[in-house]
Design an enzyme around this catalytic site. Structure first.
Site, mmCIF file in Angstrom:
data_model
loop_
_atom_site.group_PDB
_atom_site.id
_atom_site.type_symbol
_atom_site.label_atom_id
_atom_site.label_comp_id
_atom_site.label_asym_id
_atom_site.label_seq_id
_atom_site.Cartn_x
_atom_site.Cartn_y
_atom_site.Cartn_z
ATOM 1 N N HIS A 256 -7.295 -0.902 -10.221
ATOM 2 C CA HIS A 256 -7.226 0.153 -9.202
ATOM 3 C C HIS A 256 -6.108 1.141 -9.525
ATOM 4 C CE1 HIS A 256 -7.877 2.035 -5.371
ATOM 5 N NE2 HIS A 256 -6.646 1.798 -4.973
ATOM 6 N N ASP B 36 0.846 -1.190 0.000
ATOM 7 C CA ASP B 36 0.000 0.000 0.000
ATOM 8 C C ASP B 36 0.887 1.247 0.000
ATOM 9 O OD1 ASP B 36 -2.159 1.638 0.062
ATOM 10 O OD2 ASP B 36 -2.964 0.915 1.955
#
Length: 293
Positions: A214, A144
C-alpha cells in the site's frame, strides 16, 4: 485569497459524522442558500464541519469557485484484473466532527434541520459515524496518516492557490472501505507489514517494500501530496476505514485510486485483498466567502 474552510485542517477529533445527500434538480441554485449553515450559532465549542458540493453541480451554481479539471466520480475505476473501485457520486456532503459524540450529534441535528429548510428536496442517502481507534490507528492496527504533510505544508497541498480558478477551494475524495477483518487477522505481523509496506508498531517504511504494498502504490512522492483525515467507522460486525482525502487538484487523488486498482501498468495494491471500497464521491469544498454570494 478566499479563506478555505478551516475544518479541513482541524485535528484531534474523536467523533465524526459523514452525511451524503442527493438534491432534487433545481433545488440548489446558489451557494448562498447554504450560508445559514455557517451563520448558525453553535451551542458547543469544539465542533467543526465541512460542506462539499458535487463537482458538476459546482460548475453550474458557482463556476468561479470551481477548480480546474474537476469531475464527478461518475465511472468505476477498473483494474487490469477486473478489480473495481466503485463510483457512487452524491450531490452534497456534510462532515461534522469534534471531541465528544454528544456534541457532534447535537450539531449534526441542527445542521440537518437548516439544510432541509434552505434546500427543498434534499435527501440523506448515506450517514456514517466515525470514531477514533487507539489514538491514531485504523482497524488494521497500523498508524494511519503517516505520510500527511506537515502542519505548515498542509494548506498548500490541500487548497487551490491564489490566482488559479477555484482559489481557496479544495477537492475531497470520500470513500467507505469495509475491512475483511477475519482474512486480515489470519496474516502474521510480518505478512501484514508486507501488505502495508511499513512496520506495525512504529510505522517505519520498509527498506525493501514490495511493489504491491500500500505504501508503494500510494507513494505521495510519485502522485503528489494529499491531506488525509481518515477515521474508523462501523460496529463490531461490520467496520472499516472512512477515507477522507483533500487535495489542491483532483488528479492526485484519482491517480492514486488507479494505482491501487492496478490500472494500466500498475500492479494492484495488496491491501485491496483485505478491504474493498463500497462508496466513492468527489466533492469541491468551496471557500467560506463563496457562500456569501
Amino acid at each position: 485569497m478566499p479563506q478555505a474552510q478551516t475544518g479541513i485542517f482541524v485535528e484531534g477529533a474523536t467523533s465524526s459524522e459523514y452525511i451524503e445527500f442527493e438534491v432534487a434538480p433545481g433545488s440548489l441554485t446558489s451557494l448562498s442558500q447554504l450560508l445559514p449553515l455557517f451563520e448558525a450559532e453553535q451551542d458547543d465549542v469544539g465542533v467543526n464541519f465541512v460542506v462539499g458540493v458535487r463537482p458538476s453541480l459546482m460548475k453550474e451554481i458557482s463556476p468561479k469557485h470551481t477548480p480546474e479539471n474537476v469531475h464527478d466520480f461518475a465511472d468505476d475505476v477498473v483494474g487490469a484484473d477486473g478489480y473495481v473501485i466503485p463510483a457512487t457520486q452524491r450531490d452534497l456532503v456534510f462532515w461534522v466532527f469534534g471531541g465528544a459524540r454528544d456534541k457532534v450529534f447535537d450539531a449534526t441535528r441542527q445542521l440537518l434541520a437548516i439544510a432541509r429548510e434552505v434546500v427543498p428536496g434534499i435527501r440523506v442517502v448515506d450517514e456514517t459515524e466515525g470514531w477514533v481507534y487507539q489514538t491514531n490507528r485504523d482497524l488494521t492496527g497500523f498508524v494511519d496518516g503517516t505520510e500527511n504533510p506537515t502542519t505548515i505544508e498542509q494548506y498548500d497541498e490541500a487548497v487551490v492557490t491564489d490566482g488559479k480558478p477555484g482559489e481557496g477551494s479544495s477537492v475531497l475524495l470520500l470513500q467507505k472501505w469495509p475491512h475483511k477483518q477475519k482474512a486480515w487477522e489470519s496474516l502474521s505481523t510480518e505478512e501484514q507489514e508486507g501488505v502495508i509496506g511499513r512496520t506495525k508498531v512504529d510505522s517505519v517504511e520498509l527498506e525493501d517494500k514490495p511493489e504491491t504494498s500500500h505504501a508503494e502504490r500510494t507513494d505521495q512522492d510519485d502522485f503528489g501530496h494529499i491531506v488525509r483525515r481518515n477515521m474508523p467507522y462501523g460496529d463490531v460486525s461490520s467496520h472499516g476505514t472512512m477515507f477522507v482525502g483533500f487535495a489542491c487538484e483532483q488528479k492526485r487523488l484519482h491517480d492514486m485510486l488507479e494505482s491501487m486498482a492496478g490500472v494500466g501498468d500498475y500492479p494492484r495494491d495488496a491491501l485491496t485483498k483485505y478491504s474493498n471500497a463500497e462508496t466513492g464521491s468527489y466533492y469541491v469544498i468551496p471557500p467560506v466567502d463563496a457562500f456569501k454570494g
